[in-house]
Design a protein around this motif. Structure first.
Motif, mmCIF file in Angstrom:
data_model
loop_
_atom_site.group_PDB
_atom_site.id
_atom_site.type_symbol
_atom_site.label_atom_id
_atom_site.label_comp_id
_atom_site.label_asym_id
_atom_site.label_seq_id
_atom_site.Cartn_x
_atom_site.Cartn_y
_atom_site.Cartn_z
ATOM 1 N N GLU A 266 0.827 -1.210 0.000
ATOM 2 C CA GLU A 266 0.000 0.000 0.000
ATOM 3 C C GLU A 266 0.859 1.258 0.000
ATOM 4 O O GLU A 266 0.521 2.258 -0.641
ATOM 5 C CB GLU A 266 -0.939 -0.005 1.207
ATOM 6 C CG GLU A 266 -2.033 -1.062 1.147
ATOM 7 C CD GLU A 266 -2.937 -0.891 -0.074
ATOM 8 O OE1 GLU A 266 -3.233 0.274 -0.439
ATOM 9 O OE2 GLU A 266 -3.329 -1.912 -0.665
ATOM 10 N N LYS B 263 2.034 1.953 -3.459
ATOM 11 C CA LYS B 263 0.973 2.455 -4.341
ATOM 12 C C LYS B 263 0.788 3.974 -4.231
ATOM 13 O O LYS B 263 0.310 4.609 -5.174
ATOM 14 C CB LYS B 263 -0.353 1.757 -4.018
ATOM 15 C CG LYS B 263 -0.440 0.349 -4.593
ATOM 16 C CD LYS B 263 -1.606 -0.422 -4.009
ATOM 17 C CE LYS B 263 -2.934 0.264 -4.209
ATOM 18 N NZ LYS B 263 -4.054 -0.515 -3.660
ATOM 19 N N CYS C 159 0.517 -3.087 -9.346
ATOM 20 C CA CYS C 159 -0.852 -3.177 -9.868
ATOM 21 C C CYS C 159 -1.694 -4.160 -9.045
ATOM 22 O O CYS C 159 -1.236 -5.239 -8.668
ATOM 23 C CB CYS C 159 -0.798 -3.627 -11.332
ATOM 24 S SG CYS C 159 -2.403 -3.578 -12.147
ATOM 25 N N ASP C 160 -2.905 -3.760 -8.732
ATOM 26 C CA ASP C 160 -3.891 -4.660 -8.127
ATOM 27 C C ASP C 160 -5.272 -4.264 -8.652
ATOM 28 O O ASP C 160 -5.385 -3.430 -9.552
ATOM 29 C CB ASP C 160 -3.813 -4.655 -6.597
ATOM 30 C CG ASP C 160 -4.039 -3.264 -6.008
ATOM 31 O OD1 ASP C 160 -4.616 -2.410 -6.711
ATOM 32 O OD2 ASP C 160 -3.638 -3.019 -4.860
ATOM 33 N N ARG C 161 -6.317 -4.850 -8.091
ATOM 34 C CA ARG C 161 -7.659 -4.605 -8.643
ATOM 35 C C ARG C 161 -8.074 -3.141 -8.519
ATOM 36 O O ARG C 161 -8.871 -2.654 -9.315
ATOM 37 C CB ARG C 161 -8.685 -5.499 -7.949
ATOM 38 C CG ARG C 161 -8.457 -6.977 -8.211
ATOM 39 C CD ARG C 161 -9.643 -7.839 -7.841
ATOM 40 N NE ARG C 161 -9.302 -9.253 -7.985
ATOM 41 C CZ ARG C 161 -9.300 -9.904 -9.119
ATOM 42 N NH1 ARG C 161 -9.615 -9.264 -10.232
ATOM 43 N NH2 ARG C 161 -8.972 -11.182 -9.175
ATOM 44 N N SER C 162 -7.552 -2.440 -7.537
ATOM 45 C CA SER C 162 -7.984 -1.064 -7.311
ATOM 46 C C SER C 162 -7.413 -0.087 -8.340
ATOM 47 O O SER C 162 -8.004 0.962 -8.595
ATOM 48 C CB SER C 162 -7.577 -0.612 -5.903
ATOM 49 O OG SER C 162 -6.159 -0.553 -5.800
ATOM 50 N N ASN C 163 -6.262 -0.401 -8.915
ATOM 51 C CA ASN C 163 -5.641 0.551 -9.849
ATOM 52 C C ASN C 163 -5.322 -0.051 -11.212
ATOM 53 O O ASN C 163 -4.602 0.546 -11.999
ATOM 54 C CB ASN C 163 -4.358 1.134 -9.227
ATOM 55 C CG ASN C 163 -3.343 0.053 -8.867
ATOM 56 O OD1 ASN C 163 -3.460 -1.090 -9.317
ATOM 57 N ND2 ASN C 163 -2.360 0.404 -8.061
ATOM 58 N N TYR D 91 -6.636 -8.934 -13.774
ATOM 59 C CA TYR D 91 -7.519 -8.084 -12.971
ATOM 60 C C TYR D 91 -8.801 -7.694 -13.706
ATOM 61 O O TYR D 91 -9.447 -6.717 -13.351
ATOM 62 C CB TYR D 91 -6.761 -6.830 -12.522
ATOM 63 C CG TYR D 91 -5.558 -7.165 -11.679
ATOM 64 C CD1 TYR D 91 -5.707 -7.778 -10.446
ATOM 65 C CD2 TYR D 91 -4.272 -6.890 -12.139
ATOM 66 C CE1 TYR D 91 -4.600 -8.105 -9.669
ATOM 67 C CE2 TYR D 91 -3.150 -7.210 -11.370
ATOM 68 C CZ TYR D 91 -3.328 -7.817 -10.139
ATOM 69 O OH TYR D 91 -2.229 -8.140 -9.382
ATOM 70 N N GLU E 252 -2.743 -11.594 -3.660
ATOM 71 C CA GLU E 252 -4.147 -11.475 -4.078
ATOM 72 C C GLU E 252 -4.950 -12.691 -3.634
ATOM 73 O O GLU E 252 -6.160 -12.648 -3.574
ATOM 74 C CB GLU E 252 -4.213 -11.362 -5.607
ATOM 75 C CG GLU E 252 -3.717 -10.044 -6.140
ATOM 76 C CD GLU E 252 -4.617 -8.899 -5.737
ATOM 77 O OE1 GLU E 252 -5.840 -9.104 -5.709
ATOM 78 O OE2 GLU E 252 -4.105 -7.815 -5.456
#
Length: 962
Positions: free
Chosen positions: A364, A367, A397-401, A435, A635
């Motif tokens: 986090e 990010k 990178c993850d699902r939020s961005n 994603y 994830e």
């Protein structure tokens, strides 16, 4: 080090070096060197014994001549004699000569070892250091066997001086890297580890390099070093720059030792002892705190030393991955470097943050720097920094961005450097799939990817999008509509045509209700691209056309006309011709029910690991893929559409049994059982009409559609030899190793060895592309009478060569009798559907079976006169093609395989050679005389042998070399 007296200036050496520097040409330099060598040789061979100073001077001259690039074949014994001198300068020159010129296989090693033993036992620290440096420089197995037990004793002895301990530690490190099996610490382990507590910082610095190397191989034996390393690190970190004056570098105390201590701690997990761990955490916090302090100097050396310690500390924090507070602080510190004016700092910060992004504690925090990283991707001047920025975006990178990062990467792709486009394409494809919550977004992204960077979209990418579309009913109609609209662009990349042909062939019926995308409109749109495409894409489109006949019976007559035209059924490419003929016949004679069965919709593919991810792993190497693996753990899931994570490369299952480059279109069919035979044509036809679950996939051909027969094997006749085959052969007359052939696709390297009448040749076939070579085969043949003259045996080569990979083939050669022709090497493989058929001449020539023969002048000319019959002599007078260079001529004559005879010909400018050609049936003696005329730039080459064909052949081969 002892002072050098004025008498050790070696004026003669200084004069010689001055003479060399004043030479106006290469010839003048060689002449002066030869004169000096003759003088030195005469001095060494003279009756009068030389004193130590003269020996030292002449050995120094020989060393200087060697460093100029000339071979030295004498003087070694004199250098060994210098080792027994009691004068430092003489002993130093002796050791220097031995370290540079004596190889590990020299016969003098035993004498050298005795001299080294004497120096090691002398207790003279200067002599001991010289001996230890020599052992480290030579580093042979013999020296390791002789001294591996002695050096640890010197290292830990209480009366050994600090300078000797330093040399002993580094010498032992060198021997351990060379012969780890001989350097066994055993009883010395604990005493070596306790060198970390030594009072002398130089000893600690040298010892820690040794301990780090040993602990990487034997961590359990050296685990006691952790607490000592933490203790020493704590003392350095908490000390002021004035406490370690001798080891303070621009106000940074002992930076090199600090970095080595931090690197040693990375070999072990976090300390279990709470006190040690607390002390280490305190050290790391202190290092992070010092990074925030204003610099004590504006000089770059200060910031370099300070940042070197900081980055090693961050690497240790990342390695432990157990202190959330330290990880977040490290991330924030690196974030400040992202906008630093120093390019190297920005690069290192991005690289370290890539690793931090894989930690659940710091992900986090990483990010929060997304905007800075995106800006770096767009504005950085250095391409390597931009590449690291792309790596970091991929890692964070993850699902939020995901949508933001994929959009930014796609935007950057339009102007990205060519060197990183392929990797960027793979990463965009992986992120979009991983994603994707809305699969319409995934389809849009991949099609946009093909539009922007079509040349860099590998087969794995569009294979994968087709697999996902086939496996997900909810996206099939949208995919058909989107790809239909994309194909309407005036300039359309071929990969887009492939995706469009496949998806419309399967799901074109889902959009056929709209008049703007009626069946005929779809067909005409696809066929308008047909003439612009390569053979594999045309083959896929033909399969799409036959699918159209099943989906849209009203298009049957139009498509049959296309299949019936001469450009299809008489096509020069056998694959296209076969498809056109078979599809035309199938559409004419099969009933509607049979046609529907044969051409039914593709079933869902079995799930497995994304082939794109496998390709990225291969491209980046095993050490660079940890980001996506750790990300997967974080994830708690896998790639969308992915089930079990197999390690099998995407296309290996199908390519093992079919020669087509596009076989197993999506790389997703389960691999056949080990040992199972490929299905026959008959079984394929039976399976097509059966009702079992295998019916739909049994006859899948190389683009994923059903076919009535498997693709044809590569059976074309070998091509004639290339026009340049003879020139390529001539390049290997005087050498055995090198690159035989190279074009844009393939590189062929050769390494060969010969003994008497036998030879062994290693052929290396390298795939220079990123695409597989399939149906790869080689054949070695002997034209004309060659089968009775040469016996060749080859081992089969792997039929599939991955992109960027290399395979090896061994050829065993036996010379039965003399020969003129060369064997032929034919290589066939399919690349992108097109057959590549190359024939070369294998560089096996009669001179490869020479046995060099030494002769005196009288013997040579006596034998020369015996071979005086006209048919025994071959002679050529020719102009030099490259200028007359004596050293080059000698090298080529030696490469021919003969012995170069010195002082035989009355004219010292001439070259004479002798050798015997070994065949199974007989031995053929050969004498050679080469007479250069430097003024006219001409050669006269005369060969005499007991067999006329041999004389002429060798004369022809050798004349081409000059």
């Amino acid at each position: 080090m002892p002072a050098v007296s004025k008498g050790d200036g070696m004026r003669g050496l200084a004069v010689f070096i001055s003479d060399i520097r004043n030479c106006k040409s290469k010839e003048a330099e060689i002449k002066r060197i030869n004169k000096e060598l003759a003088n030195i040789r005469s001095k060494f061979k003279g009756d009068k014994a030389l004193d130590g100073y003269s020996k030292k001077k002449y050995v120094c001259k020989l060393l200087f001549i060697f460093l100029l690039g000339h071979d030295i074949d004498f003087g070694h014994m004199e250098a060994v004699n210098l080792l027994s001198s009691n004068k430092y300068t003489e002993k130093q020159i002796g050791y220097l000569f031995i370290s540079v010129l004596v190889n590990s296989n020299s016969e003098l090693i035993r004498l050298i070892n005795n001299a080294i033993k004497n120096d090691l036992s002398s207790r003279n620290p200067t002599f001991m250091c010289l001996a230890l440096h020599c052992i480290a420089n030579v580093g042979s197995r013999e020296m390791a066997e002789a001294f591996a037990g002695e050096i640890p004793r010197i290292l830990v002895a209480g009366d050994t001086m600090d300078s000797v301990k330093q040399s002993a530690a580094l010498c032992l490190l060198r021997l351990y890297k060379t012969c780890p099996d001989l350097v066994l610490m055993g009883e010395w382990t604990s005493r070596v580890v306790h060198l970390l507590n030594d009072q002398h910082m130089g000893v600690v610095t040298a010892a820690i390099s040794l301990i780090t190397c040993l602990s990487q191989k034997n961590p359990d034996e050296f685990k006691t070093c952790v607490s000592l390393a933490v203790s020493r690190l704590s003392r350095i970190v908490s000390s002021a720059s004035t406490d370690l004056q001798d080891y303070t570098y621009y106000f940074v105390p002992a930076p090199w030792l600090s970095c080595k201590l931090l690197r040693l701690l990375q070999c072990y997990p976090p300390p279990e002892d709470g006190a040690v761990k607390g002390r280490l955490v305190e050290c790391l916090e202190t290092i992070l705190n010092k990074a925030q302090e204003p610099p004590k100097s504006k000089k770059v050396q200060h910031s370099n030393a300070k940042n070197a310690i900081l980055f090693e500390a961050i690497a240790l924090i990342i390695h432990y991955d157990s202190e959330p507070n330290l990880l977040v602080r490290a991330c924030n510190q690196l974030g400040q470097f992202l906008q630093h004016r120093e390019t190297n700092l920005r690069y290192l910060a991005l690289e370290s943050m890539c690793t931090l992004a894989s930690s659940e504690f710091s992900h986090e925090a990483v990010k929060t720097h997304i905007e800075t990283v995106i800006n770096a991707l767009k504005t950085e001047r250095d391409v390597s920094v931009r590449q690291r920025a792309a790596d970091l975006l991929y890692a964070m990178c993850d699902r939020s961005n995901a949508k933001q990062i994929v959009a930014e990467m796609l935007s950057y792709l339009e102007t990205a450097d060519y060197s990183i486009r392929e990797e960027m394409v793979l990463k965009v494809a992986i992120l979009a799939e991983k994603y994707a919550v809305d699969y319409s977004w995934y389809v849009d992204t991949i099609l946009n990817l093909i539009r922007i960077a079509g040349d860099y979209v590998s087969e794995e990418v569009w294979y994968r999008v087709i697999q996902i579309v086939i496996n997900r009913d909810d996206v099939q109609g949208y995919a058909a509509k989107t790809v239909f609209e994309a194909l309407q662009a005036p300039a359309c990349h071929e990969n887009m045509v492939k995706v469009g042909g496949y998806i419309l062939g399967e799901f074109g019926n889902l959009i056929a209700g709209d008049p703007r995308s009626s069946p005929l409109v779809q067909f005409n749109l696809l066929h308008s691209k047909f003439h612009l495409c390569s053979v594999p894409t045309r083959a896929l489109l033909l399969s799409a056309y036959i699918k159209f006949i099943n989906l849209f019976p009203e298009t049957k007559s139009t498509i049959q006309e296309v299949l019936r035209c001469d450009s299809q059924i008489r096509n020069s490419d056998v694959e296209l011709q076969q498809r056109a003929v078979e599809y035309l016949k199938l559409s004419s004679i099969a009933s509607t029910d049979v046609l529907a069965t044969v051409l039914e919709e593709m079933p869902p593919f079995p799930e497995r690991e994304s082939s794109i991810l496998a390709k990225l792993k291969k491209k980046k190497g095993p050490g660079a893929v940890s980001v996506e693996l750790e990300d997967g753990k974080r994830e708690g899931g896998e790639l969308n559409g992915g089930g079990e994570r197999g390690d099998t490369p995407a296309m290996s299952a199908s390519n093992a049994s079919t020669p087509s480059p596009s076989a197993d279109l999506l790389g997703l069919r389960p691999a056949p059982a080990v040992g199972s035979a490929p299905p026959s044509v008959g079984s394929l036809l039976v399976d097509v009409f059966s009702e079992g679950p295998a019916a739909a996939t049994a006859g899948v051909n190389d683009d994923g559609f059903l076919s009535s027969a498997p693709p044809p094997a590569v059976s074309e006749e070998p091509a004639p030899p290339l026009p340049e085959a003879e020139d390529l052969l001539n390049k290997f007359v005087c050498k055995n190793n090198g690159v035989l052939f190279e074009n844009q696709l393939l590189q062929i390297g050769i390494k060969s060895e010969y003994r008497q009448n036998l030879g062994r040749m290693y052929l290396f076939f390298g795939n220079k592309t990123s695409v597989q070579f399939v149906s790869f085969s080689t054949a070695v043949s002997c034209p004309g009478e060659l089968p009775t003259q040469l016996n060749l045996q080859t081992k089969t080569v792997e039929p599939l060569i991955e992109g960027g990979a290399q395979v090896q083939q061994v050829v065993n050669i036996e010379c039965l009798t003399d020969f003129i022709d060369a064997p032929l090497l034919n290589i066939k493989f399919r690349y992108g559907g097109a057959l590549q058929n190359i024939t070369l001449k294998l560089p096996v020539t009669i001179n490869k079976f020479f046995q060099p023969t030494e002769m005196l002048s009288q013997e040579f000319f006596q034998r020369w006169k015996q071979l005086s019959q006209p048919q025994q002599e071959a002679q050529k007078i020719f102009k030099s093609g490259h200028g007359i260079d004596t050293e080059v001529v000698k090298a080529k004559l030696l490469g021919l395989g003969t012995a170069l005879l010195e002082n035989v010909d009355p004219n010292p400018e001439n070259f004479v050679c002798a050798g015997v050609i070994q065949t199974k049936g007989q031995q053929v003696g050969c004498l050679l005389r080469l007479e250069p005329n430097a003024q006219a730039q001409m050669y006269r080459l005369t060969l005499r042998s007991s067999k006329d064909t041999v004389s002429k052949r060798i004369c022809d081969l050798l004349a081409e070399q000059f």
